[in-house]
Scaffold this motif. Structure first.
Motif, short mmCIF file in Angstrom:
data_model
loop_
_atom_site.label_atom_id
_atom_site.label_comp_id
_atom_site.label_asym_id
_atom_site.label_seq_id
_atom_site.Cartn_x
_atom_site.Cartn_y
_atom_site.Cartn_z
N GLU A 1 68.15 -19.70 48.66
CA GLU A 1 67.53 -20.58 47.50
C GLU A 1 66.25 -20.97 47.73
OE1 GLU A 1 67.92 -25.22 46.01
OE2 GLU A 1 69.31 -24.60 47.67
N GLU B 1 71.90 -13.52 47.45
CA GLU B 1 72.25 -14.77 47.10
C GLU B 1 72.55 -15.88 48.22
OE1 GLU B 1 76.61 -14.14 45.65
OE2 GLU B 1 75.64 -13.23 43.56
N SER C 1 65.19 -13.24 45.83
CA SER C 1 66.20 -13.60 44.77
C SER C 1 67.51 -12.46 44.61
CB SER C 1 65.58 -13.76 43.24
OG SER C 1 64.84 -12.41 42.97
#
Length: 363
Positions: free
Chosen positions: A28, A25, A22
């Motif tokens: 996902e 960036e 996390s």
């Protein structure tokens, strides 16, 4: 954006992995608690890569991986313990289609994540680029192909013959040096499985892997291949018909002991980034034997280990082969050799053994 599915039965490990990815960036993230939930999450999430725990209750990691590869093939990185049982299961996972693995840290997980995280991140990023469709069930498909194509050159041509310019009685006529990293174990199975037991040159292998895994790799390959396969955990004299696997977390060098050439473990050198180092192994082989009595094979792997030394071998009159981009899980190492103009031959994995047998017979 890389869509990553983390599958682990440990709530702590899921939380720690989620924290690691996390922060970037470029990812996902989705998580699953077991194999059944992972298969359900895949349908809607459609991950680019999966990290999968080897040991899970119910549907274990191998069973989950088998279903992933059959239903929705996807690059998978196995998370494994540093035990012999964990190593055996991880190698089985690689045979089933996983593209790579990383050993879980031991002890207090939260305290070791800072050192574990960079290696994990690099492995997952590399896996996301893997050619999963061409490498799914690689070992099974390629073993059939190589064994169908090799018989024409593995009969009398492979019988030991007098070596040219042999320095002393009993010295090996030549040496094959193989380097591999990501995706390497199934590729090694394919290449070594296509060589006859009477190959007149010994084979030395540097496969990037921890020490707790290379013994299991040697045992597995020994059971699958016509050649004798052993881990070079101690100095071993080189003999025809034998494959020597470099011990992990160290390097292997070729040197002279008691009148013959030996494969010898050596502490890691800071001059080389990856271990066991392919470049260092090939450098030492070129110091021990003339280039004309050496053959270099560079298989799938991340980075450029082996490319410099094998290019130097070709320039000195030796023979080299690079696995093609079409079959390599990651075309880093062989690709760098090709870019450097250091490959005598570029071939799909199913053709490497036949090219190698022919090259050895002709030298």
């Amino acid at each position: 954006m890389i869509k990553l599915l983390v599958v682990d039965d440990s709530a702590l490990m899921r939380r720690l992995l989620a924290e690691v990815f996390s922060r970037d960036e470029g990812f996902e993230l989705a998580v699953a608690r077991d194999g059944h939930e992972a298969l359900e999450r895949m349908v809607g999430f459609r991950p680019d890569v999966i990290t999968l725990d080897v040991n899970m209750p119910g549907m274990n990691g191998l069973e989950t991986l088998d279903q992933i590869m059959l239903l929705q093939p996807c690059p998978v990185v196995m998370l494994s313990s540093l035990t012999r049982h964990g190593a055996d299961e991880t190698l089985e996972a690689l045979a089933l289609g996983a593209v790579d693995f990383i050993a879980k840290p031991t002890g207090a997980l939260s305290m070791q994540m800072e050192t574990f995280a960079p290696a994990l991140m690099a492995t997952v990023r590399a896996a996301a680029t893997a050619r999963i469709r061409r490498t799914h069930r690689l070992a099974e498909r390629v073993r059939l192909k190589t064994r169908a194509s090799v018989p024409a050159v593995t009969g009398p041509d492979l019988a030991p013959r007098p070596a040219r310019s042999v320095a002393s009685v009993g010295e090996i006529p030549g040496l094959v040096v193989i380097g591999a990293s990501t995706g390497g174990p199934p590729a090694l199975d394919a290449v070594l499985g296509g060589l006859g037991a009477d190959l007149p040159w010994p084979v030395v292998v540097a496969q990037h892997m921890p020490a707790s895994f290379t013994g299991s790799l040697a045992r597995r390959l020994d059971g699958l291949c016509p050649l004798r396969v052993i881990e070079a955990a101690t100095p071993l004299r080189l003999e025809p018909g034998t494959v020597y696997i470099a011990r992990g977390d160290a390097d292997m060098i070729i040197g002279r002991r008691k009148g013959g050439l030996s494969a010898m473990p050596a502490p890691q050198s800071d001059r080389f980034r990856w271990h066991p180092s392919v470049d260092r192994l090939m450098d030492s082989a070129m110091e021990a034997l003339p280039a004309g009595r050496l053959a270099g094979v560079l298989l799938t792997g991340m980075g450029n280990d082996g490319a410099r030394a094998m290019a130097a071998l070709k320039a000195a009159g030796g023979w080299t082969i690079a696995e093609s981009e079409e079959t390599a899980v990651v075309w880093g190492m062989p690709g760098e050799l090709v870019k450097a103009g250091g490959a005598s031959v570029v071939a799909d994995i199913g053709e490497v053994a036949a090219h190698l047998v022919t090259a050895v017979a002709e030298r």
